[in-house]
Scaffold this motif. Structure first.
Motif, PDB file in Angstrom:
ATOM      1  N   VAL A 334       0.832  -1.200   0.000  1.00  0.00           N
ATOM      2  CA  VAL A 334       0.000   0.000   0.000  1.00  0.00           C
ATOM      3  C   VAL A 334       0.871   1.256   0.000  1.00  0.00           C
ATOM      4  O   VAL A 334       1.810   1.360   0.792  1.00  0.00           O
ATOM      5  N   GLN A 335       0.522   2.187  -0.839  1.00  0.00           N
ATOM      6  CA  GLN A 335       1.206   3.480  -0.910  1.00  0.00           C
ATOM      7  C   GLN A 335       2.681   3.302  -1.225  1.00  0.00           C
ATOM      8  O   GLN A 335       3.064   2.392  -1.935  1.00  0.00           O
ATOM      9  N   GLU A 388       2.611  -3.810   4.884  1.00  0.00           N
ATOM     10  CA  GLU A 388       2.621  -2.403   5.310  1.00  0.00           C
ATOM     11  C   GLU A 388       3.979  -2.026   5.863  1.00  0.00           C
ATOM     12  O   GLU A 388       4.695  -2.868   6.399  1.00  0.00           O
ATOM     13  N   ASP A 389       4.291  -0.737   5.753  1.00  0.00           N
ATOM     14  CA  ASP A 389       5.525  -0.244   6.378  1.00  0.00           C
ATOM     15  C   ASP A 389       5.331  -0.093   7.883  1.00  0.00           C
ATOM     16  O   ASP A 389       6.098  -0.597   8.682  1.00  0.00           O
TER      17      ASP A 389
HETATM   18 MG    MG Z   1       1.774   3.163   4.338  1.00  0.00          MG
END
Ligand code: MG
Ligand code: IMP
Length: 470
Positions: A334-335, A388-389
């Motif tokens: 994501v992102q 995710e980060d």
């Molecule tokens: Mg993120």
């Protein structure tokens, strides 16, 4: 005797009407109505209102009820007295035998024998109910009922008026209701612009909330309830209260003391405190607030070195390779922040896999959260690992999970490199976690502060300058 009772009622109705016409807040008006009822009947009274899901009723204004009775908390609307759903008053003459009571033990402990419940409605709208609690098996009269019904009408009027008054103002928000459903009714008057902003963020992500849901007496059962605490928000899906302390530092000390007291008296209550710094940081993430213009200008402390990260990522990859042995997982990022993590993780996973990405809009970009770059891989029947980060409030992740679940994958797990548990606002299950991080902003290994420091090979806490001179 009968006459004097009618007199008391008449006087209370007159005072309630005066309160209604005053400039007081909705909460104060409801408090007044509860107090007038309590004084007239000389017994405990509570006004319960629906929360945004309409599945729960919340004690909003209460008088002369023992703290532990209020502490029983959120009431399941379906199991509660039926009057709140309908139009008719309900009278329970004997609590000890009536099957309609949800918290019988508690009611008995409080010495409650009879309960009168009257719905607060206006036209089609049901807002909640007034509850009058009697300590003896009460002989209810017609004038008792019409008096309570009249005050319930006035409470409904107060709620309706608040809605109408504020309909045209900017930044208005509904109370006790999903904002998407009704923009015009149950509108909250926020005490502070930061509260309105916070509510807008929650609205943006479709998270239900209630403003100033409940007042907690901060005294023992025997003391008089003079000190109170009313948290700013309640998030029903999390059963979490949130208090924003965006005020001056000298006021924070008093608030902290109240909060400690609250935790002593109500150990089962979950409450999260957002200090000014936390809150500004939350806003800054969305390009708003005083930190929006700030910059990270150096590194204060290295949290995880490149080799520590490498070691941990290998361990995660090994676990995932084992867990997904006979499957072909689809890794979804994501992102932007996940980039380094994903690249290293996938190279250490020893089973075949697929890869895809998606992006969602941020608060401030659009009216509501939406997917700005969608997955191209069909998801039905797939085993998804969301990568995710960092999980901070959990708001983004919560949205992603719901979005992906709707596409019928056969399974969905979450793998995050970092977990900042202290700031969680939404309850999300994390299956694979690299490291827990303290309550400070971090950069590096893909993570940025206003696009700065993404390319550091390690993870660090940056030094942040608030208002840089251009
Ligand atoms: Mg993120
Ligand atoms: P959440 O929705 O509040 O959980 O925020 C998650 C997203 O905010 C992450 O995926 C990051 O992109 C960003 N974020 C949160 N905390 C940090 C941080 O400390 N450093 C960099 N980005 C962060």
């Amino acid at each position: 005797m009968a006459l004097s009772k009618e007199r008391v009622y008449y006087k209370a109705v007159r005072q309630a009407i005066t309160a209604l016409g005053s400039g007081e807040s909705l909460k104060e008006k409801l408090d007044t109505i509860a107090r007038l009822l309590s004084r007239s009947f000389d017994t405990g009274v509570s006004i319960v209102l629906f929360d945004s899901t309409r599945k729960h009723l919340i004690h909003t204004a209460s008088w002369k009820l023992p703290p532990y009775y209020l502490r029983k908390g959120i009431i399941d609307a379906e199991k509660s007295l039926a009057e709140s759903a309908g139009e008719k008053p309900v009278f329970i003459e004997d609590v000890s035998t009536d099957p309609r009571i949800q918290y019988r033990e508690m009611a008995e402990k409080a010495g409650i024998k009879s309960i009168l419940g009257v719905p607060i409605t206006s036209g089609e709208e049901g807002y909640g109910a007034i509850r009058v609690y009697f300590k003896e098996v009460y002989r209810l009269t017609n004038s008792d009922i019409s008096f309570t019904v009249t005050l319930a009408h006035l409470a409904a009027l107060a709620m309706g008026n608040t809605a109408a008054e504020q309909e045209n103002k900017a930044g208005i928000l509904p109370l006790n209701m999903d904002p998407g459903i009704s923009k015009t009714s149950r509108i909250v008057h926020f005490a502070h612009e930061s509260e309105a902003e916070f509510a807008r963020i929650l609205d943006f992500y479709g998270i239900n909330w209630i403003y100033e849901p409940r007042t907690f007496p901060l005294v023992n059962e025997k003391e008089r309830a003079s000190e109170m605490f009313t948290p700013d928000f309640y998030i029903p899906s999390l059963d979490l209260y949130i208090e924003l302390t965006t005020m001056k530092q000298n006021l924070v000390t008093g608030k902290n003391r109240k909060l400690r007291r609250l935790k002593e008296l109500y150990p089962e209550i979950k409450i999260s405190l957002l200090y000014k710094n936390d809150y500004d940081r939350l806003l800054a993430k969305y390009g708003a607030g005083p930190l929006a213009q700030s910059r990270a200008h150096s590194i204060r402390k290295v949290l995880f070195s490149a080799s520590e990260i490498d070691k941990r990522v290998r361990q995660l990859a090994e676990t995932i390779s084992g867990d997904y042995r006979n499957r072909r997982p689809l890794l979804v990022g994501v992102q932007r922040g996940f980039l380094c993590f994903m690249a290293d993780l996938m190279r250490q996973i020893t089973i075949p896999l697929d890869l895809d990405f998606m992006a969602i809009s941020y608060y401030g970009q659009k009216d509501e959260v939406s997917v700005t770059r969608d997955i191209e891989t069909p998801l039905t029947g797939r085993d998804i690992i969301l990568v995710e980060d960092i999980v901070d409030t959990g708001i983004t992740l919560d949205y992603m999970i719901k979005y992906l679940q709707a596409k019928n994958p056969s399974s969905l797990t979450v793998c995050t490199l970092l977990d900042r548990r202290a700031r969680r606002l939404v309850n999300v299950k994390l299956d694979y976690v690299g490291f827990e991080v303290p309550d400070e902003f971090v950069v590096g290994y893909g993570l940025d502060y206003h696009e700065e420091y993404r390319n550091l090979p390690f993870i660090a806490i940056p030094e942040i300058k608030e208002f840089p001179q251009k």
